[in-house]
Motif scaffolding. Structure first.
Motif, short mmCIF file in Angstrom:
data_model
loop_
_atom_site.label_atom_id
_atom_site.label_comp_id
_atom_site.label_asym_id
_atom_site.label_seq_id
_atom_site.Cartn_x
_atom_site.Cartn_y
_atom_site.Cartn_z
N SER A 139 -0.44 13.57 4.35
CA SER A 139 -0.85 11.86 4.03
C SER A 139 -2.33 11.86 3.82
CB SER A 139 -0.52 11.41 5.62
OG SER A 139 0.74 11.62 6.01
N PHE A 140 -3.42 12.54 4.35
CA PHE A 140 -4.69 12.30 4.27
C PHE A 140 -5.19 12.90 2.72
CE2 PHE A 140 -4.44 11.06 8.78
CZ PHE A 140 -4.88 10.09 8.69
N ARG A 141 -4.64 13.89 2.65
CA ARG A 141 -5.38 14.67 1.31
C ARG A 141 -4.67 14.00 -0.11
NH1 ARG A 141 -5.85 20.79 3.52
NH2 ARG A 141 -7.19 20.20 5.17
N ALA A 142 -3.27 13.79 0.14
CA ALA A 142 -2.53 13.88 -1.26
C ALA A 142 -2.41 12.32 -1.41
CB ALA A 142 -1.30 14.60 -0.97
N ILE A 143 -1.84 11.58 -0.58
CA ILE A 143 -1.51 10.04 -0.77
C ILE A 143 -2.39 9.29 -1.28
CG2 ILE A 143 -0.31 8.07 0.44
CD1 ILE A 143 1.08 9.88 2.40
N PRO A 144 -3.61 9.07 -0.91
CA PRO A 144 -4.62 8.43 -1.47
C PRO A 144 -4.93 8.81 -2.99
CG PRO A 144 -5.45 8.86 0.74
CD PRO A 144 -4.18 9.92 0.49
N GLU A 145 -5.18 10.21 -3.29
CA GLU A 145 -5.27 10.72 -4.58
C GLU A 145 -4.05 10.41 -5.51
OE1 GLU A 145 -6.92 12.37 -7.81
OE2 GLU A 145 -7.83 11.59 -5.90
N ILE A 146 -2.77 10.40 -4.98
CA ILE A 146 -1.76 10.09 -5.97
C ILE A 146 -1.76 8.67 -6.02
CG2 ILE A 146 1.02 9.88 -5.94
CD1 ILE A 146 0.91 12.36 -4.15
N GLY A 147 -2.06 7.89 -5.14
CA GLY A 147 -2.37 6.33 -5.28
C GLY A 147 -3.17 5.91 -6.40
N ARG A 148 -4.36 6.58 -6.25
CA ARG A 148 -5.42 6.43 -7.20
C ARG A 148 -4.92 6.69 -8.63
NH1 ARG A 148 -8.90 8.94 -10.33
NH2 ARG A 148 -8.26 11.12 -9.53
N ARG A 149 -4.29 7.97 -8.72
CA ARG A 149 -3.58 8.41 -10.29
C ARG A 149 -2.54 7.47 -10.56
NH1 ARG A 149 -3.88 15.02 -10.42
NH2 ARG A 149 -6.02 15.16 -9.33
#
Length: 249
Positions: free
Chosen positions: A185-195
């Motif tokens: 949740s905290f490491r992957a989701i925001p980064e995936i959302g950004r990409r």
């Protein structure tokens, strides 16, 4: 001192939260399914189908009515329309105009022209007392500034004998799964959302909003306090999400 509400991990004035949440959903409206795929690993589609199965809309009633709150893009409404063979009277209520625009477009393309879409605040629904046989809300109640007011409104607009059903991200109760889910949740989701969408902050808020939402037992207590009876909940995928049910008796 002014009343505050949680906006992710931040405390903001309660009257400011709705506008901030609106900005998030204006940003993600066109990619709502993608957002939920990222948040749930694609499981939201399975959960929503199970949710509507639990609701069990009648297939031969032309008087049974549903209000689906915070359901602007129509995911729940379309499933209910299919299950009821198009006979249920369905109203989608959402405070966010961008989400409703997506829902209307999808409804037209899929032939669900009878579904009504209304811009409405979950805390002050524009419907008379005892208007609906069922009230559903899926992945929306944690974004409401005053959850207690939304639950009171749900109770008010339901008919006697009506059912409240809520699907929401919740607290994982399986050892190890909780750690894996936390890291994802905290490491992957925001980064995936950004990409994928160029918007990491909206996804970061959505992850944080899950962590600040009451756990299963506490939320069940809030539903009881709103007046509902026979309140139960069912965990989905180890508590990643949960369905809460209550009846207006």
């Amino acid at each position: 001192m002014s009343e505050t509400a949680a906006f992710g991990f931040r405390k903001v004035a309660v009257e400011e939260k709705q506008g901030m949440v609106d900005d998030v959903f204006h940003s993600v409206a066109k990619r709502y399914d993608l957002m939920n795929d990222l948040m749930s690993g694609g499981m939201h589609r399975v959960w929503k189908s199970a949710f509507v199965s639990m609701l069990a809309p009648p297939k031969n009633s032309e008087t049974w009515s549903l209000v689906d709150v915070a359901g602007g893009t129509g995911d729940i409404a379309f499933r209910v329309a299919e299950r009821s063979r198009g006979k249920a009277a369905i109203t989608v209520a959402d405070i966010n105009a961008s989400m409703l625009e997506v829902g209307r477009e999808r409804a037209e393309k899929r032939g669900f022209g009878a579904i009504q879409f209304r811009e409405a605040n979950a805390e002050e629904l524009p419907f008379a007392d005892g208007s609906f046989d069922a009230y559903t809300i899926a992945f929306g109640i944690r974004n409401v500034p005053r959850i207690d007011k939304a639950l009171s409104e749900a109770f008010r607009v339901l008919k006697r004998g009506g059912r409240f059903l809520c699907l929401e991200f919740s607290q994982v109760d399986v050892p190890m799964l909780d750690r894996v889910y936390e890291a994802y949740s905290f490491r992957a989701i925001p980064e995936i959302g950004r990409r994928v969408t160029g918007d990491a902050e909206s996804y970061r808020y959505l992850v944080e909003s899950i962590r600040t939402f009451p756990n299963q037992e506490n939320f069940a207590g809030m539903i009881r306090e709103a007046g509902f009876s026979r309140v139960t909940y069912r965990n989905m995928t180890g508590g990643v999400a949960a369905v809460h049910s209550g009846w207006k008796l």
